[in-house]
Design an enzyme around this catalytic site. Structure first.
Site, PDB file in Angstrom:
ATOM      1  N   SER A  13       0.863  -1.183   0.000  1.00 51.65           N
ATOM      2  CA  SER A  13       0.000   0.000   0.000  1.00 51.65           C
ATOM      3  C   SER A  13       0.900   1.235   0.000  1.00 51.65           C
ATOM      4  CB  SER A  13      -0.923   0.009   1.219  1.00 51.65           C
ATOM      5  OG  SER A  13      -0.194  -0.180   2.410  1.00 51.65           O
ATOM      6  N   GLU A  15       1.198   5.611   0.539  1.00 53.44           N
ATOM      7  CA  GLU A  15       0.587   6.771   1.212  1.00 53.44           C
ATOM      8  C   GLU A  15       1.044   8.065   0.536  1.00 53.44           C
ATOM      9  OE1 GLU A  15       0.698   6.730   5.528  1.00 53.44           O
ATOM     10  OE2 GLU A  15       1.387   8.794   5.519  1.00 53.44           O
ATOM     11  N   ALA A  49      -2.010  19.201   8.865  1.00 55.25           N
ATOM     12  CA  ALA A  49      -2.393  20.310   9.732  1.00 55.25           C
ATOM     13  C   ALA A  49      -2.785  21.498   8.850  1.00 55.25           C
ATOM     14  CB  ALA A  49      -1.225  20.690  10.634  1.00 55.25           C
ATOM     15  N   GLY A 106      -3.864  12.117  15.618  1.00 59.40           N
ATOM     16  CA  GLY A 106      -3.445  13.321  14.885  1.00 59.40           C
ATOM     17  C   GLY A 106      -2.316  14.035  15.603  1.00 59.40           C
ATOM     18  N   ASP A 107      -1.459  14.636  14.779  1.00 61.55           N
ATOM     19  CA  ASP A 107      -0.283  15.310  15.333  1.00 61.55           C
ATOM     20  C   ASP A 107      -0.637  16.616  16.030  1.00 61.55           C
ATOM     21  OD1 ASP A 107       1.520  13.435  14.550  1.00 61.55           O
ATOM     22  OD2 ASP A 107       1.801  14.302  12.572  1.00 61.55           O
ATOM     23  N   TYR A 138       3.494   1.487  16.934  1.00 59.66           N
ATOM     24  CA  TYR A 138       4.814   2.105  17.124  1.00 59.66           C
ATOM     25  C   TYR A 138       5.872   1.088  17.540  1.00 59.66           C
ATOM     26  CZ  TYR A 138       1.801   6.073  16.724  1.00 59.66           C
ATOM     27  OH  TYR A 138       0.877   6.958  16.239  1.00 59.66           O
ATOM     28  N   HIS A 142       5.438   4.951  21.091  1.00 60.17           N
ATOM     29  CA  HIS A 142       5.051   6.356  20.879  1.00 60.17           C
ATOM     30  C   HIS A 142       5.704   7.214  21.970  1.00 60.17           C
ATOM     31  CE1 HIS A 142       2.626   9.997  20.728  1.00 60.17           C
ATOM     32  NE2 HIS A 142       2.217   9.626  19.522  1.00 60.17           N
ATOM     33  N   ALA A 145       3.674   7.684  25.086  1.00 61.35           N
ATOM     34  CA  ALA A 145       3.091   6.510  25.761  1.00 61.35           C
ATOM     35  C   ALA A 145       3.674   6.375  27.163  1.00 61.35           C
ATOM     36  CB  ALA A 145       3.372   5.253  24.956  1.00 61.35           C
ATOM     37  N   ASP A 151       1.440   1.078  25.499  1.00 61.03           N
ATOM     38  CA  ASP A 151       1.320   1.327  24.063  1.00 61.03           C
ATOM     39  C   ASP A 151       0.651   0.128  23.384  1.00 61.03           C
ATOM     40  OD1 ASP A 151       1.763   3.346  22.253  1.00 61.03           O
ATOM     41  OD2 ASP A 151       3.768   2.669  21.682  1.00 61.03           O
ATOM     42  N   ASN A 154      -2.976  -0.189  24.343  1.00 61.14           N
ATOM     43  CA  ASN A 154      -3.760   0.783  23.574  1.00 61.14           C
ATOM     44  C   ASN A 154      -4.047   0.256  22.161  1.00 61.14           C
ATOM     45  OD1 ASN A 154      -4.788   3.562  23.079  1.00 61.14           O
ATOM     46  ND2 ASN A 154      -3.090   3.625  21.647  1.00 61.14           N
ATOM     47  N   GLN A 169       4.449   3.137  12.484  1.00 65.77           N
ATOM     48  CA  GLN A 169       5.298   4.306  12.260  1.00 65.77           C
ATOM     49  C   GLN A 169       6.531   3.810  11.495  1.00 65.77           C
ATOM     50  OE1 GLN A 169       5.904   7.258  11.603  1.00 65.77           O
ATOM     51  NE2 GLN A 169       5.275   8.131  13.570  1.00 65.77           N
ATOM     52  N   PHE A 209      12.440  15.183  12.159  1.00 67.84           N
ATOM     53  CA  PHE A 209      11.108  14.628  12.391  1.00 67.84           C
ATOM     54  C   PHE A 209      11.186  13.371  13.268  1.00 67.84           C
ATOM     55  CE2 PHE A 209       7.236  12.286  11.213  1.00 67.84           C
ATOM     56  CZ  PHE A 209       6.311  13.261  11.576  1.00 67.84           C
ATOM     57  N   HIS A 259       3.782  -0.979   3.751  1.00 64.15           N
ATOM     58  CA  HIS A 259       3.126   0.314   3.533  1.00 64.15           C
ATOM     59  C   HIS A 259       4.232   1.334   3.305  1.00 64.15           C
ATOM     60  CE1 HIS A 259      -0.008   3.393   3.939  1.00 64.15           C
ATOM     61  NE2 HIS A 259       0.846   4.086   4.671  1.00 64.15           N
TER      62      HIS A 259
HETATM   63  P1  FAD Z   1      -3.225   6.864  20.131  1.00 63.53           P
HETATM   64  O1  FAD Z   1      -3.599   5.487  19.712  1.00 63.53           O
HETATM   65  O2  FAD Z   1      -4.167   7.604  20.996  1.00 63.53           O
HETATM   66  O3  FAD Z   1      -1.815   6.876  20.868  1.00 63.53           O
HETATM   67  C1  FAD Z   1      -0.714   6.021  20.611  1.00 63.53           C
HETATM   68  C2  FAD Z   1       0.137   5.954  21.864  1.00 63.53           C
HETATM   69  O4  FAD Z   1       0.607   7.237  22.257  1.00 63.53           O
HETATM   70  C3  FAD Z   1      -0.609   5.450  23.080  1.00 63.53           C
HETATM   71  O5  FAD Z   1       0.267   4.713  23.874  1.00 63.53           O
HETATM   72  C4  FAD Z   1      -1.094   6.718  23.766  1.00 63.53           C
HETATM   73  O6  FAD Z   1      -1.318   6.510  25.114  1.00 63.53           O
HETATM   74  C5  FAD Z   1       0.069   7.648  23.493  1.00 63.53           C
HETATM   75  N1  FAD Z   1      -0.385   9.039  23.311  1.00 63.53           N
HETATM   76  C6  FAD Z   1      -0.578   9.663  22.127  1.00 63.53           C
HETATM   77  N2  FAD Z   1      -0.949  10.932  22.331  1.00 63.53           N
HETATM   78  C7  FAD Z   1      -0.979  11.116  23.658  1.00 63.53           C
HETATM   79  C8  FAD Z   1      -1.283  12.210  24.478  1.00 63.53           C
HETATM   80  N3  FAD Z   1      -1.616  13.408  23.990  1.00 63.53           N
HETATM   81  N4  FAD Z   1      -1.183  12.030  25.831  1.00 63.53           N
HETATM   82  C9  FAD Z   1      -0.849  10.844  26.332  1.00 63.53           C
HETATM   83  N5  FAD Z   1      -0.541   9.749  25.593  1.00 63.53           N
HETATM   84  C10 FAD Z   1      -0.603   9.891  24.275  1.00 63.53           C
HETATM   85  N6  FAD Z   1      -0.915  12.333  12.008  1.00 63.53           N
HETATM   86  C11 FAD Z   1      -1.656  13.267  11.362  1.00 63.53           C
HETATM   87  O7  FAD Z   1      -1.871  14.356  11.882  1.00 63.53           O
HETATM   88  N7  FAD Z   1      -2.160  13.027  10.089  1.00 63.53           N
HETATM   89  C12 FAD Z   1      -1.985  11.838   9.461  1.00 63.53           C
HETATM   90  O8  FAD Z   1      -2.449  11.651   8.344  1.00 63.53           O
HETATM   91  C13 FAD Z   1      -1.229  10.823  10.130  1.00 63.53           C
HETATM   92  N8  FAD Z   1      -1.035   9.605   9.555  1.00 63.53           N
HETATM   93  C14 FAD Z   1      -0.357   8.622  10.247  1.00 63.53           C
HETATM   94  C15 FAD Z   1      -0.247   7.353   9.683  1.00 63.53           C
HETATM   95  C16 FAD Z   1       0.417   6.340  10.352  1.00 63.53           C
HETATM   96  C17 FAD Z   1       0.480   4.966   9.735  1.00 63.53           C
HETATM   97  C18 FAD Z   1       1.041   6.613  11.606  1.00 63.53           C
HETATM   98  C19 FAD Z   1       1.823   5.547  12.312  1.00 63.53           C
HETATM   99  C20 FAD Z   1       0.934   7.872  12.183  1.00 63.53           C
HETATM  100  C21 FAD Z   1       0.219   8.885  11.528  1.00 63.53           C
HETATM  101  N9  FAD Z   1       0.041  10.153  12.090  1.00 63.53           N
HETATM  102  C22 FAD Z   1      -0.698  11.114  11.418  1.00 63.53           C
HETATM  103  C23 FAD Z   1       0.656  10.479  13.392  1.00 63.53           C
HETATM  104  C24 FAD Z   1      -0.272  10.224  14.583  1.00 63.53           C
HETATM  105  O9  FAD Z   1      -1.402  11.059  14.521  1.00 63.53           O
HETATM  106  C25 FAD Z   1       0.550  10.501  15.853  1.00 63.53           C
HETATM  107  O10 FAD Z   1       1.535   9.521  16.005  1.00 63.53           O
HETATM  108  C26 FAD Z   1      -0.260  10.697  17.120  1.00 63.53           C
HETATM  109  O11 FAD Z   1       0.568  11.342  18.077  1.00 63.53           O
HETATM  110  C27 FAD Z   1      -0.762   9.389  17.759  1.00 63.53           C
HETATM  111  O12 FAD Z   1      -1.794   8.871  17.017  1.00 63.53           O
HETATM  112  P2  FAD Z   1      -2.466   7.441  17.392  1.00 63.53           P
HETATM  113  O13 FAD Z   1      -3.648   7.292  16.529  1.00 63.53           O
HETATM  114  O14 FAD Z   1      -1.471   6.374  17.426  1.00 63.53           O
HETATM  115  O15 FAD Z   1      -2.953   7.772  18.891  1.00 63.53           O
END
Ligand code: FAD
Length: 293
Positions: A13, A15, A49, A106-107, A138, A142, A145, A151, A154, A169, A209, A259
């Site tokens: 796949s 991206e 963003a 989301g970032d 991750y 992460h 985490a 992690d 979750n 990641q 990054f 991917h």
């Molecule tokens: P979660 O599943 O909520 O978190 C993952 C882990 O991090 C958990 O252990 C959680 O507890 C911890 N965690 C995360 N955030 C917090 C917090 N604020 N406080 C405490 N613990 C936290 N980002 C974008 O903006 N746009 C995209 O299109 C995008 N695409 C992605 C695609 C892939 C395949 C990957 C791997 C990442 C992508 N990201 C993208 C980045 C992603 O949004 C970040 O890594 C984000 O910080 C965590 O997202 P998650 O869905 O894994 O969150």
């Protein structure tokens, strides 16, 4: 080319990110069309963003799927949505034939407004329509985490809410991926864990990054890119060699899914896919149907 070919079916796949400016737009359209020849199982469009994040991801998902007919997944960065706005966004996607999602926190900021967790949002989306949902994982943990265990717990919560697979990641040391995959499986993760790989199109930017997202850069990479200096062709050669080496090793260790974070660089992506497919038995590699229509 490796001595023993792998009898399996490679599934790749790719991206893309929504491009900015006419020339970047044209180049993505041409590139995504060209990559079709590798029959990607699906393609995904990131959610960036900025003010036009929602429209950019939506419009480009629909345009690319219409252009090359590769099943397309829209990334959803939940931080940008309330419960109601997510329902509307998902309904609009479904209506446009986008039946795949990559659901993420989301970032931007990292806080969720409309949901308790990513798992909570997945459950809500699955109630709407039978979306195919990928989530993030991750290999190197992460950065926010609480622990490695937390992690993985979750990730399993996301599976229990209905996630169909995890995409990792990016990472550069395959041992990190193998260790993580085996541990997640031992702890009860039963879906596919697809390794995410990235071509190093700009070493300095990747270094910066990676510090934020918790991916480590092997020491041996530094002198290779330093030797390339500002010579873009040499930089690309190093990037190509490294990603080819990485994907061949994954295939040789029994991984048949990949991917690619293309960064919209079709040339390096095509080279990586070729190297990956090359490790598989030719008769199988030629037959690569899409997973889901
Ligand atoms: P979660 O599943 O909520 O978190 C993952 C882990 O991090 C958990 O252990 C959680 O507890 C911890 N965690 C995360 N955030 C917090 C917090 N604020 N406080 C405490 N613990 C936290 N980002 C974008 O903006 N746009 C995209 O299109 C995008 N695409 C992605 C695609 C892939 C395949 C990957 C791997 C990442 C992508 N990201 C993208 C980045 C992603 O949004 C970040 O890594 C984000 O910080 C965590 O997202 P998650 O869905 O894994 O969150």
């Amino acid at each position: 080319m490796s001595a023993a070919k792998i009898i399996d079916e490679p599934i790749v796949s790719v991206e893309y990110f929504p491009p900015k400016g006419l020339s970047a737009e044209r180049s993505l359209m041409t590139g995504a069309h060209a990559l079709r020849r590798f029959s990607p199982a699906y393609q995904t469009v990131t959610f960036g963003a900025g003010g036009s994040a929602i429209e950019g991801s939506f419009d480009w998902s629909v345009s690319l799927q219409n252009l090359n007919e590769v099943p397309t997944a829209t990334h959803i960065a939940l931080g940008h949505f309330t419960r109601d706005s997510l329902v509307k966004f998902a309904e609009d996607l479904w209506e446009q034939g986008i039946k795949r999602l990559v659901v993420l926190r989301g970032d931007a900021g990292g806080q969720l407004a409309g949901f308790d967790s990513v798992a909570d949002a997945i459950a809500a989306l699955k109630l709407l329509h039978p979306f195919d949902i990928s989530v993030a994982a991750y290999p190197e943990v992460h950065p926010l985490a609480q622990s490695r265990q937390a992690d993985i717990a979750n990730l399993i919560a996301k599976q229990d809410a209905g996630a169909n697979r995890a995409i990792t990641q990016y990472f550069f040391n395959n041992e990190d991926f193998y260790r993580f995959r085996d541990e997640a499986e031992r702890k009860g993760f039963r879906r596919d864990i697809v390794p995410g790989v990235i071509p190093i199109t700009n070493f300095q930017r990747i270094v910066e990054f990676s510090e934020k997202c918790g991916a480590s850069i092997p020491d041996r990479f530094h002198p290779l890119f330093e030797a390339a200096g500002n010579d873009r062709a040499r930089h690309s050669d190093v990037a190509r060699r490294l990603i080819e080496e990485q994907v061949r090793d994954l295939a040789q260790n029994g991984v048949n899914q990949l991917h690619i974070y293309t960064l919209n660089r079709v040339d390096l992506t095509a080279d990586a896919i070729r190297a990956f497919n090359d490790e598989f038995d030719d008769s199988v590699a030629e037959f690569r149907p899409a997973l889901v229509g």
